[in-house]
Design a protein around this motif. Structure first.
Motif, short mmCIF file in Angstrom:
data_model
loop_
_atom_site.label_atom_id
_atom_site.label_comp_id
_atom_site.label_asym_id
_atom_site.label_seq_id
_atom_site.Cartn_x
_atom_site.Cartn_y
_atom_site.Cartn_z
N ASN A 1 2.36 -12.27 9.32
CA ASN A 1 2.15 -12.65 7.92
C ASN A 1 2.65 -11.68 6.80
N PRO A 2 4.06 -12.04 6.53
CA PRO A 2 4.63 -11.12 5.63
C PRO A 2 4.23 -11.07 4.15
N GLN A 3 3.10 -12.15 3.92
CA GLN A 3 2.50 -12.20 2.53
C GLN A 3 1.39 -11.11 2.48
N ASP A 4 0.76 -10.43 3.26
CA ASP A 4 -0.26 -9.53 3.29
C ASP A 4 0.00 -8.28 2.82
N ALA A 5 -0.37 -8.20 1.50
CA ALA A 5 -0.02 -6.82 0.96
C ALA A 5 -0.64 -5.79 1.47
N ASP A 6 -1.94 -5.91 1.88
CA ASP A 6 -2.70 -4.72 2.49
C ASP A 6 -1.96 -4.04 3.70
N CYS A 7 -1.25 -4.78 4.51
CA CYS A 7 -0.58 -4.30 5.62
C CYS A 7 0.62 -3.42 5.25
N TYR A 8 1.34 -3.70 4.18
CA TYR A 8 2.23 -2.97 3.74
C TYR A 8 1.77 -1.60 3.20
N PHE A 9 0.66 -1.51 2.52
CA PHE A 9 0.04 -0.36 1.93
C PHE A 9 -0.48 0.50 2.86
N GLU A 10 -0.75 0.10 4.01
CA GLU A 10 -1.49 0.72 5.29
C GLU A 10 -0.29 1.38 5.93
N ARG A 11 0.81 0.44 6.19
CA ARG A 11 1.70 0.96 6.93
C ARG A 11 2.57 2.07 6.29
N ALA A 12 2.39 2.27 4.79
CA ALA A 12 3.13 3.09 3.92
C ALA A 12 2.48 4.31 4.18
N GLY A 13 1.20 4.33 4.35
CA GLY A 13 0.41 5.49 4.82
C GLY A 13 0.77 6.16 6.00
N ILE A 14 1.12 5.31 7.11
CA ILE A 14 1.42 5.75 8.49
C ILE A 14 2.83 6.48 7.94
N TYR A 15 3.62 5.69 7.91
CA TYR A 15 4.99 6.29 7.46
C TYR A 15 5.06 7.75 6.65
N GLN A 16 4.18 7.84 5.90
CA GLN A 16 4.17 9.16 5.31
C GLN A 16 3.53 10.10 6.34
N GLN A 17 2.66 9.91 7.16
CA GLN A 17 2.15 10.74 8.05
C GLN A 17 3.28 10.98 9.01
N LEU A 18 4.27 10.24 9.30
CA LEU A 18 5.39 10.36 10.23
C LEU A 18 6.60 11.20 9.45
N ASN A 19 6.33 11.44 8.13
CA ASN A 19 7.37 11.90 7.26
C ASN A 19 8.63 11.09 7.26
N GLU A 20 8.33 9.70 7.15
CA GLU A 20 9.43 8.73 6.91
C GLU A 20 9.01 8.40 5.57
N ALA A 21 9.53 9.15 4.43
CA ALA A 21 9.38 8.87 2.97
C ALA A 21 10.01 7.74 2.52
N GLU A 22 11.39 7.33 3.05
CA GLU A 22 12.04 6.19 2.46
C GLU A 22 11.55 4.90 2.82
N LYS A 23 10.81 4.95 4.17
CA LYS A 23 10.38 3.61 4.76
C LYS A 23 8.73 3.58 4.06
N ALA A 24 8.24 4.46 3.53
CA ALA A 24 7.01 4.53 2.89
C ALA A 24 7.05 4.10 1.62
N THR A 25 8.01 4.49 0.98
CA THR A 25 8.52 3.92 -0.44
C THR A 25 8.69 2.52 -0.52
N ALA A 26 9.65 2.00 0.43
CA ALA A 26 9.98 0.60 0.56
C ALA A 26 8.83 -0.19 0.82
N ASP A 27 7.67 0.38 1.58
CA ASP A 27 6.44 -0.58 1.63
C ASP A 27 5.92 -0.72 0.49
N LEU A 28 5.51 0.43 -0.13
CA LEU A 28 4.87 0.54 -1.51
C LEU A 28 5.50 -0.40 -2.29
N ASP A 29 7.09 -0.46 -2.52
CA ASP A 29 7.42 -1.32 -3.32
C ASP A 29 6.91 -2.92 -3.11
N VAL A 30 7.09 -3.08 -1.74
CA VAL A 30 6.60 -4.69 -1.38
C VAL A 30 5.34 -4.80 -1.66
#
Length: 299
Positions: A262-291
């Motif tokens: 379900n690519p339209q669920d906003a919450d999943c992108y927000f939560e995944r952005a937090g995980i990318y931040q924990q994994l020090n993948e800032a670019e991917k975190a920013t991309a998820d927050l943009d979505v």
């Protein structure tokens, strides 16, 4: 939306025709019948073609407009559905089916108050119209009017005690109210009535998690996924469980799968952005927050 749509619409047409309602004492054209048959066969696009021809022949034939609206609801084109029901109501401002259908089209557009107004119109004449009550309860829930939503769902359960979806929906309301024991009771009843429904296990798992029973929640999430490999709620909520534990890779895997489903669920992108931040993948975190920002910004 309604599995008995064809039977209901045909019976309504016959009833209105026999009772002599205005604009309906006319010979039903074959295209209208063909449209009903297409809906019965779950072919809404084809049904629209037939209803359009029917309307062209008889522009004031309100049931053809209703059939057209129902077809667009099946296609999730709620704006076009609304237009069709508007036409039916203009022809006959007392047609309950048209108000019910337009209310459903409002639900699809998240126009909760307008939906409630239309459902109230129907329920004033038919106070025990169960699926209209259920839809009104859904709208009340969206508006956080939980007491009204509970009242509607409880009536539905009293009238149809073997319908698992009513227990599930009431359980979700209890969950939002923080009444976890009542919520768990309702979800367990839904599972008892329909044990193969993967979503019920995922929702009950979320209630377990909200009440701090994490060990029970993971059992339900995994059961949900085992029953349906495309269980969006199963992957989403299990991903949140792993995030809670700090198991970032498992959380990332599950939330990514949820987004694929379900690519339209906003919450999943927000939560995944937090995980990318924990994994020090800032670019991917920013991309998820943009979505996330795109999905949550009103059009």
């Amino acid at each position: 939306m309604n599995t008995n749509l064809f039977i209901r619409m045909l019976s309504v047409f016959l009833c209105l025709a026999m009772t002599g309602c205005p604009n309906l004492i006319q010979k039903s054209n074959q295209e209208y019948i063909d449209g009903l048959n297409a809906l019965k066969a779950n072919q809404p696009a084809e049904a629209i073609t037939f209803f359009d021809i029917s309307i062209e022949k008889s522009p004031k034939f309100e049931l053809a407009w209703i059939g057209r609206g129902e077809s667009y609801i099946r296609l999730l084109n709620f704006q076009e559905a609304e237009k069709s029901f508007d036409q039916a109501i203009e022809i006959n401002p007392h047609n309950l089916e048209a108000f019910r259908g337009r209310g459903e089209s409002y639900l699809g557009q998240k126009r909760w108050k307008e939906a409630i107004d239309d459902f109230n119109f129907v329920l004033k004449e038919k106070p025990k119209e169960i699926f209209v009550l259920a839809n009104r309860g859904f709208a009340y829930n969206a508006l956080e009017q939980y007491s009204e939503a509970l009242n509607d769902l409880t009536i539905c359960i009293e009238e149809k005690p073997n319908n698992p979806s009513f227990y599930c929906n009431r359980g979700i309301i209890y969950q939002k109210m923080g009444e976890y024991d009542l919520a768990l009771s309702d979800l367990s009843k839904a599972i008892e009535l329909e044990p193969q429904n993967a979503s019920y296990f995922a929702i009950r798992g979320k209630i377990y998690a909200d009440s701090g029973l994490w060990d029970k929640s993971i059992v339900d999430y995994t059961e949900s996924i085992q029953k349906d490999l495309n269980s969006f709620n199963g992957y989403k909520y299990r991903g949140l469980y792993f995030k809670h534990l700090g198991d970032w890779q498992s959380a990332l895997t599950d939330l990514t799968r949820a987004i694929q489903i379900n690519p339209q669920d906003a919450d999943c992108y927000f939560e995944r952005a937090g995980i990318y931040q924990q994994l020090n993948e800032a670019e991917k975190a920013t991309a998820d927050l943009d979505v996330y920002q795109t999905l949550t910004t009103p059009n």
